[in-house]
Design an enzyme around this catalytic site. Sequence first.
Site, PDB file in Angstrom:
ATOM      1  N   THR A 312      27.937-103.336  70.132  1.00 16.47           N
ATOM      2  CA  THR A 312      28.359-101.968  70.441  1.00 16.47           C
ATOM      3  C   THR A 312      27.943-100.988  69.350  1.00 16.47           C
ATOM      4  OG1 THR A 312      30.229-100.560  71.014  1.00 16.47           O
ATOM      5  CG2 THR A 312      30.684-102.312  69.463  1.00 16.47           C
ATOM      6  N   ARG A 313      27.700 -99.734  69.778  1.00 14.10           N
ATOM      7  CA  ARG A 313      27.411 -98.658  68.826  1.00 14.10           C
ATOM      8  C   ARG A 313      28.434 -97.538  69.018  1.00 14.10           C
ATOM      9  NH1 ARG A 313      24.234 -95.972  73.031  1.00 14.10           N
ATOM     10  NH2 ARG A 313      24.629 -93.975  72.048  1.00 14.10           N
ATOM     11  N   HIS A 317      37.319 -98.638  73.185  1.00  7.90           N
ATOM     12  CA  HIS A 317      38.443 -98.078  73.932  1.00  7.90           C
ATOM     13  C   HIS A 317      39.027 -99.194  74.811  1.00  7.90           C
ATOM     14  CE1 HIS A 317      37.250 -94.289  72.320  1.00  7.90           C
ATOM     15  NE2 HIS A 317      36.063 -94.359  72.871  1.00  7.90           N
ATOM     16  N   HIS A 320      36.677-101.322  76.972  1.00  8.97           N
ATOM     17  CA  HIS A 320      35.905-102.320  76.223  1.00  8.97           C
ATOM     18  C   HIS A 320      36.760-103.545  75.942  1.00  8.97           C
ATOM     19  CE1 HIS A 320      33.962 -98.440  74.900  1.00  8.97           C
ATOM     20  NE2 HIS A 320      32.964 -99.089  75.471  1.00  8.97           N
ATOM     21  N   ARG A 406      26.067-102.164  81.605  1.00  7.90           N
ATOM     22  CA  ARG A 406      25.281-101.247  82.414  1.00  7.90           C
ATOM     23  C   ARG A 406      24.485-100.373  81.432  1.00  7.90           C
ATOM     24  NH1 ARG A 406      25.424 -96.298  83.996  1.00  7.90           N
ATOM     25  NH2 ARG A 406      24.836 -95.766  86.140  1.00  7.90           N
TER      26      ARG A 406
END
Length: 689
Positions: A312-313, A317, A320, A406
């Site tokens: 992740t970057r 939340h 996730h 996605r």
Amino acid sequence: MTDEEQALFRLLRQVNLTPRASQRDLAKAVGVSLGRFNAQLKSAMTDGLIQTSDLDGTDPASTDRRKRVAYVLTHRGATEQARLTDRFLARKFAEYDALHAELTGSSSGYVPPNNRTTLMQNNLAPIPELYVSYDSAQKLKVEAADLTSHDLSPRQICDLELLMNGGFNPLKGFLSEADYNSVVDTMRLTTGELWPMPITLDVSEDFAASLEIGQDIALRDQEGVILATMTVTDRWTPNKAHEAEQVFGADDDAHPAVNYLHNQAGKIYLGGPVTGIQQPVHYDFRARRDTPNELRSYFRKMGWRKVVAFQTRNPLHRAHQELTFRAAREAQANLLIHPVVGLTKPGDVDHFTRVRCYEAVLDKYPQSTTSMSLLNLAMRMAGPREAVWHGLIRKNHGCTHFIVGRDHAGPGKNSAGDDFYGPYDAQDLFRENQEEMGIEMVDFKHMVWVDERAQYEAIDEIEDKDEVTILNISGTELRRRLQEGLEIPEWFSFPEVVKELRRTKPPRSKQGFTVFFTGFSGSGKSTIANALMVKLMEMGGRPVTLLDGDIVRKNLSSELGFSKEHRDLNIRRIGYVASEITKNGGIAICAPIAPYATTRRAVREDIEGFGAFVEVHVATSIEECERRDRKGLYKLAREGKIKEFTGISDPYDVPVDPELRVETENVDVDNCAHQVLLKLESMGLIAAE
Ligand code: PPS
């Protein structure tokens, strides 16, 4: 170690110990005949491992040649000696361990790496690194000080770190020309191994021209610390447009990596094997950074056989959290939250804030099955190819599964306003290759909040879509809410995360920003800028600084002229100062001519990481500016007394899409400044208290 390697090891060690010894003495010390020694010496010299050097202070009258030269190790010879020393030691340790076991019935505790690999599950066995041992590194570092140096860019430092620690295994250095061509066109190295991303050392033409093929160079970080050496085996001019098309799918500067390729990367690529001396130094979150081998050893220790990695970057939340829980359940695996803290997409939340956010939510995960580690990767936002690359990197870090969402590593819109890649292209390419990659994909279901059931569900699994309320907040919407200080609901994120985000991203009306006027000399930039400054100062709240063209040229850029190079330098300096002001919450008003679009764009990028960049084109025509000729410069330019004069004998790229264009003909200054104020208000940059 083969007999040949042992002989070479002895030779190098002896030459290093007694460089002034005669050939006869050296042969004796190594324990071979003089003839054999000569042959070995000759071959080591041909391979560039040993060279001769004149001895000072010997008797010049002497005719004995052997007394006047010393045999010394070249840098490559020292590197080779260090490598062989490490292998020699490893073998001796293994012998010691065997003896220990024979005498005591138990192991000495030292397990030679080769035995270890065969006993272990593939993903948990140690992975090869490019570092030499600590002692060898100390020595090499001293020797490398004399080599020609290349100062690495921030992106190259990230790449080098992952090359050296095995994160980019099987790469052994920056790609050679043949490997580069093969990776660009076929996603494979010349050995046939899958590798989707060209990892190249881009340098300037001047630096490249100063080198010879076969030369060793030192690779230094931005403070000058030597991190590695590289033997330059290849040097070539890449076809960047072709690279952009093949790797990123389009030669379009709207793609951050294509923009980097054309506007930041050097024109020449160098390739060659790397010898690692030390890891790049990180002062932040040290305890949270792990090399592939450190993670592998952690998984071994914890008995984690299956690990699913989440790349992740963004801050985490609730959606996730839900999807990572699900992925772990689906794969029946432990979870590694593996955020990127190297370089991400321009405009992303900075990694300091993100890591504080991750730390704030870590206790919402079961401690015994979840871990978090930071990855110093420089992302390219290459969508499908990037997903495969991320997968290989995670495999190298000991993971067995990888979550692909996605639009994985999506770069945003292209210059025609369309997506660069389809939303599931990354998943498709990963799926096609996963068997060969040795890491399995867990595809990310797009998670949405179902209000009636007060839970997150995968959008494709909701059967009663028409009867329930489906809620979602996009990244853009979240940014808007943060910028405007609006509510962020509890179902969307954790209060701890929102608090951190608000701390670093106050509402826009409290952030710093830059107003960047551009236009011909005499167009009215300075006058409008002055009026705007006074109006903003009247409003108060934030400090205002005016960086007017003339003022800057008197102070910051007094030694510069008006060549393209000097104008660029001038604008980059203005951009740098404005970015610092913006970062620290002030308002910077710049008013240079800034004739070149690429430079304006570079400045925009420097600033947008910290706050808004408002480009205002003062669109007074060249005819009108010349008619006004306030400073009498146009007359001089026409007479050829001032060279390279913008609009007369030097180009001006008219801004294509500025935030605001103001016409000054028949409009008074106050009105022009007011138009800018209205624009700032509409962007939320100024607001009532
Ligand atoms: S640039 O291109 O952005 O670096 O130029 P800038 O620093 O804004 O230029 C400031 C003033 O320099 C005067 N001047 C020239 N302008 C353009 N071309 C040439 N060759 C030149 N020589 C001197 C000119 O008065 C600019 O002032 P402004 O404030 O724009 O009228």
